[in-house]
Design a protein around this motif. Structure first.
Motif, short mmCIF file in Angstrom:
data_model
loop_
_atom_site.label_atom_id
_atom_site.label_comp_id
_atom_site.label_asym_id
_atom_site.label_seq_id
_atom_site.Cartn_x
_atom_site.Cartn_y
_atom_site.Cartn_z
N ASN A 661 43.16 88.14 10.34
CA ASN A 661 42.79 89.42 9.70
C ASN A 661 43.85 89.88 8.71
O ASN A 661 44.14 91.07 8.60
CB ASN A 661 42.55 90.50 10.76
N GLY A 662 44.46 88.94 8.01
CA GLY A 662 45.48 89.28 7.03
C GLY A 662 44.88 89.73 5.71
O GLY A 662 43.67 89.74 5.52
N LYS A 663 45.76 90.10 4.80
CA LYS A 663 45.32 90.61 3.50
C LYS A 663 45.69 89.68 2.35
O LYS A 663 45.58 90.05 1.19
CB LYS A 663 45.93 92.00 3.26
N SER A 664 46.16 88.49 2.67
CA SER A 664 46.62 87.60 1.62
C SER A 664 45.45 86.94 0.89
O SER A 664 44.33 86.89 1.37
CB SER A 664 47.55 86.53 2.20
N VAL A 665 45.77 86.39 -0.28
CA VAL A 665 44.81 85.69 -1.12
C VAL A 665 44.85 84.20 -0.77
O VAL A 665 45.92 83.66 -0.46
CB VAL A 665 45.18 85.89 -2.61
N ILE A 666 43.70 83.54 -0.80
CA ILE A 666 43.64 82.09 -0.65
C ILE A 666 43.00 81.51 -1.91
O ILE A 666 41.92 81.91 -2.31
CB ILE A 666 42.80 81.66 0.56
N VAL A 667 43.71 80.56 -2.53
CA VAL A 667 43.15 79.79 -3.63
C VAL A 667 43.08 78.34 -3.16
O VAL A 667 44.11 77.73 -2.88
CB VAL A 667 43.99 79.91 -4.92
N ASP A 668 41.87 77.81 -3.05
CA ASP A 668 41.67 76.45 -2.54
C ASP A 668 41.38 75.51 -3.71
O ASP A 668 40.43 75.71 -4.46
CB ASP A 668 40.50 76.44 -1.55
N LEU A 669 42.22 74.48 -3.86
CA LEU A 669 42.05 73.54 -4.96
C LEU A 669 41.13 72.38 -4.61
O LEU A 669 40.79 71.58 -5.48
CB LEU A 669 43.42 72.98 -5.40
N SER A 670 40.73 72.27 -3.35
CA SER A 670 39.80 71.19 -2.96
C SER A 670 38.37 71.62 -3.26
O SER A 670 38.12 72.73 -3.75
CB SER A 670 39.95 70.88 -1.47
N ALA A 671 37.43 70.74 -2.92
CA ALA A 671 36.00 71.05 -3.16
C ALA A 671 35.35 71.73 -1.97
O ALA A 671 34.15 72.00 -2.00
CB ALA A 671 35.25 69.76 -3.48
N ASP A 672 36.15 72.06 -0.93
CA ASP A 672 35.56 72.51 0.33
C ASP A 672 34.76 73.80 0.22
O ASP A 672 33.80 73.99 0.97
CB ASP A 672 36.66 72.69 1.38
N TYR A 673 35.16 74.71 -0.66
CA TYR A 673 34.51 76.03 -0.68
C TYR A 673 33.89 76.34 -2.06
O TYR A 673 33.60 77.49 -2.35
CB TYR A 673 35.53 77.11 -0.31
#
Length: 885
Positions: A661-673
């Motif tokens: 339940n954090g507030k950080s940003v996630i940037v995913d470089l894979s094709a997963d999402y």
């Protein structure tokens, strides 16, 4: 089946790629996974069969999926993998292995288990050793004694049994480790038992408790648990227990998706036909089956025990009786290989929607309906069919539904087709459609290109057409004019669906939520599945999507306008997976960024070494586990996470961050999402920058996909057929792991085509542009940079000058997109942060355009774009830290 897998592995580039890793002394080969005997043999130069390491294969999961796809379609394999990996690891499968399998098929069994583990699955193996025990007893002149099918186990027999079980367990563990698959022998501490009947059977146990902790510890450590069927009393006395019973008791505790019994026959054999029984649905077949004269003795006992077991498990669980060589086919295909036994379902039908509970109807119509709709509520759905004659079908658990509109008796139309995700994998939807085929000789239905199980519908239809921004499917239709007239009259419905989907894609909350995957390559199988046949007959002119108009509206200009900074507070970044080319480029960009600083850089291979190329502070590589990631998130130590991991690896980390339940940003470089509606697709020049600014979950587009979308977006409303894209990348796009695609000895004076169909970027481009494309990638001998030649059929004539003007107007305010008149060259784009678009050739007939796009695959195709997305999500100027060329 396994022979196919072995041949595929032997003949594929995967094996050659792995072999070169070993010959070059690659770090991917970890001596710790080899037995001492193997290490000794390698040391003295003895020839050893090549074996891949688990780490290497897990990083090449996509290649393994392609090998597994030899048993069925790639869709089936990927769908089942997603299904299996969506549950806790220990809930995947329990596999009961008989002693005869360990004697006669040890290598085949180990290879099958290794393949499962290499794609991230952890089957729990419980084995017996009956034939081996009998052989040793016979050599000592001891005749095995049974009562009611249960082995009488005296003290001498028990002593032999313990020794035999330990030896057989060690044989399987060693066979797995020879294949580079870590395995853990678990020979006690799991099953607690009491004497079954000490006077009658001596040391035979009845299991009263199962301790799953040793199994969970094994899986958390990344090792396959290999269990014997021995049990202990509370005081520590070892007892013998039948392996089938042991596996069943373990299943009652773990509640796995699959319980697999391996046998030599490969399934249950029908006593009359002598053929293998494909499936048994106990709810509707059990009573009649048990009355069959050939169902007796051991067969009757086994079926009864399986029913008693499944009655205690979730309905999603099933039992499979198969041969060892068919393990993958049974698990990853809809047709299966052995005998599948489950509780099953019944298909009910009625003439009114009121036959279903309102909650079930709401879920299936509004949330799980595969067919396009504009209904805001169940009441809207009912109202729209108030005067229609309907036939409503559902399974006995109200988890699947089909609604057929009979208003036109010549052409029944499927109005709704909804099912929970699990029902796509346990034959419920197949049974539903089979019932429809029985009741209706012909049927038509429509689907949006973004439909989750689109390929399944292609496979079930006899004809398809893309028109009105929808796919139309049918079977049994004799008069194509009836279909033609229906599609022509259906444009208001299709337009309403499109408007509804665009409304859902509110720029303040999400982007491109209703976008299509690439349609399956089914033209060879369908009589009417292409634009060309319909257009040449002038029967139907495909409706051109108005999605492209959003690029030119006033609102769209605001949405796509570059955003300035709203924050100057420093942000801490964690980079997961820093070993590859993209990771190194991103580190370099962050090093000169005015607001970002790296707090952790994670790489298993480089753990402990100093991070090169970063001068803001001294950082050493660490190996962050999922628990470490969750802890950092809970402590609020991180502002943004960058996932530079291989495809299929990110999910545990993302799940951990979400659960914190954090507030950080996630940037995913894979094709997963890149296909998830609750993630924002981070191509700022084409999508909603406001949404990216407010987003915590961003999927970074692929390199080929970025260039292709930039090249096609301005002319979407002009496209009159399927564009084809010829892409060539430098060999940095093949990653850092040696392969033919980054081996200069192979690439010199050469061009290598690969993934000739169904490349992930083909789907990605189609999905996010709402326009099916054909894409064929190639790799060449330069290091970085991509060139894309886009061949586009047009629905109206245009000149080269007009074409260029469209692009110049569209990208006038985009500093990272350069529009030029001549053809852009790769050598001019390498090490640059922008995309170049040019060429703008138009065929003399005015109906075909060719556009050329170049992009650096490591920068704007990966790291630079990731920095754009980080800047937006963290509140900075979009181009902070990016050199504008």
């Amino acid at each position: 089946m396994l022979v196919q897998l072995q041949q595929a592995a032997k003949s594929s580039a995967l094996k050659g790629l792995m072999k070169r890793q070993i010959l070059k002394g690659s770090a991917y080969l970890r001596p710790t996974v080899l037995s001492r005997r193997q290490q000794s043999n390698l040391a003295v130069g003895q020839s050893q069969p090549f074996v891949p390491t688990p780490k290497y294969i897990q990083q090449d999961r996509d290649a393994i999926v392609r090998i597994l796809s030899s048993v069925g379609s790639r869709r089936e394999v990927e769908q089942y993998l997603r299904y299996f990996t969506s549950f806790e690891a220990q809930r995947f499968a329990i596999i009961k292995v008989g002693g005869a399998i360990l004697t006669d098929e040890l290598d085949t069994l180990a290879q099958s288990l290794a393949f499962l583990n290499h794609v991230g699955l952890y089957p729990i193996v419980v084995h017996g050793a009956g034939p081996q025990l009998n052989k040793i007893l016979a050599s000592r002149g001891i005749e095995a004694q049974y009562s009611d099918g249960i082995r009488i186990t005296d003290a001498e027999t028990l002593a032999v049994a313990r020794k035999v079980f330990l030896e057989e367990n060690a044989k399987l563990v060693e066979a797995l480790e020879r294949l580079g698959t870590r395995a853990r022998p678990i020979i006690g501490g799991v099953f607690q038992a009491e004497y079954l009947d000490k006077e009658k059977y001596n040391y035979v146990g009845k299991i009263v408790n199962v301790n799953k902790a040793p199994i969970e510890h094994s899986i958390r450590a990344g090792t396959l648990p290999i269990l014997t069927s021995m049990a202990e009393t509370a005081s520590g006395q070892t007892l013998n227990v039948n392996a089938d019973i042991t596996a069943g008791e373990l299943a009652r505790v773990l509640k796995p998706l699959k319980v697999v019994y391996l046998n030599e026959k490969g399934g249950l054999i029908h006593g009359v036909t002598k053929k293998k029984i494909s499936s048994i649905y106990l709810d509707r077949e059990y009573n009649d089956l048990m009355k069959e004269p050939w169902v007796k003795y051991g067969t009757k006992l086994k079926i009864r025990e399986i029913k008693e077991l499944l009655d205690t498990l979730p309905r999603t669980s099933s039992v499979a009786i198969i041969s060892t060589k068919d393990l993958q086919k049974e698990l990853f295909t809809e047709s299966g290989a052995g005998t599948m036994i489950c509780r099953g379902f019944k298909i009910n039908h009625a003439d009114s929607l009121d036959s279903l509970p309102s909650k079930a109807l709401e879920d299936l119509i509004l949330h799980h309906n595969a067919l396009p709709s504009t209904y805001a509520s169940v009441e809207d759905f009912k109202k729209s069919f108030a005067n229609a004659k309907l036939r409503v079908y559902s399974d006995s658990y109200n988890e699947s539904i089909a609604v057929v509109d009979l208003s036109n008796p010549e052409l029944p139309v499927l109005a709704a087709f909804g099912a929970y995700d699990r029902n796509w994998l346990n034959n419920v939807v197949d049974s539903l459609l089979s019932t429809l085929r029985t009741d209706f000789p012909s049927l038509l239905w429509r689907l949006h290109p973004s439909t989750k199980n689109l390929e399944w519908f292609f496979a079930k239809s006899e004809g398809t057409l893309f028109a009105n921004n929808l796919y139309y499917f049918w079977y049994g239709a004799k008069d194509l004019n009836t279909i033609s007239n229906f599609i022509k009259s259906d444009q208001p419905f299709a337009s309403a669906c499109l408007s509804s989907n665009l409304a859902e894609a509110n720029p303040k909350t999400t982007t491109n939520s209703a976008t299509p995957p690439n349609p399956p390559n089914t033209a060879q199988k369908r009589s009417f599945s292409t634009f060309s046949r319909w257009n040449s007959n002038k029967m139907i002119r495909p409706f051109v999507s108005n999605v492209a108009k959003r690029f030119y509206s006033v609102e769209a200009q605001q949405i796509h306008k570059p955003l300035k900074a709203v924050s100057s507070k420093p942000s801490k970044i964690v980079l997961l997976g820093a070993r590859g080319h993209t990771g190194k480029n991103l580190i370099s960009l962050i090093n000169t960024h005015p607001h970002f600083e790296l707090s952790h850089v994670s790489s298993r291979e480089l753990k402990g070494t100093k991070l090169p190329g970063y001068s803001k502070k001294e950082i050493h590589y660490v190996n962050l586990s999922v628990d470490d990631v969750k802890k950092l998130e809970e402590e609020g130590e991180v502002d943004a996470w960058v996932m530079a991991l291989p495809n299929g690896v990110c999910k545990p980390y993302v799940d951990a961050l979400t659960s914190a339940n954090g507030k950080s940003v996630i940037v995913d470089l894979s094709a997963d999402y890149r296909f998830e509606n609750n993630w924002n697709y981070g191509l700022p020049e084409l999508n909603d920058r406001v949404a990216l600014r407010n987003s915590k979950r961003i999927s970074n587009p692929g390199c080929y996909a970025t260039g292709s979308q930039v090249g096609l977006a301005p002319i979407l409303s002009f496209i009159g057929g399927q564009p084809s894209i010829f892409g060539v990348s430098g060999y940095s796009g093949a990653g850092t792991k040696p392969s033919p695609k980054n081996d200069l000895n192979v690439l010199t004076n050469n061009l290598i085509p690969y993934s000739l169909t169904d490349h992930i970027h083909e789907r990605e481009i189609s999905h996010h542009l709402n326009q099916p494309v054909a894409f064929v990638p190639h790799v060449a001998s330069w290091f970085q940079g991509i060139t894309l030649t886009l061949n586009v059929p047009l629905n109206k004539s245009i000149t080269s000058r007009e074409l260029r003007n469209l692009y110049q107007e569209r990208y006038a305010d985009e500093p990272l997109i350069n529009v030029q008149g001549d053809v852009p060259l790769v050598k001019d784009i390498s090490f640059k942060n922008h995309v170049s678009v040019g060429g703008f050739g138009v065929h003399s007939g005015g109906k075909r355009a060719v556009i050329v796009v170049t992009i650096d695959n490591l920068l704007k195709g990966a790291a630079t774009q990731a920095l754009q997305n980080l800047n937006l999500a963290c509140g900075y100027d979009e181009y902070a830290g990016i050199q504008l060329d």
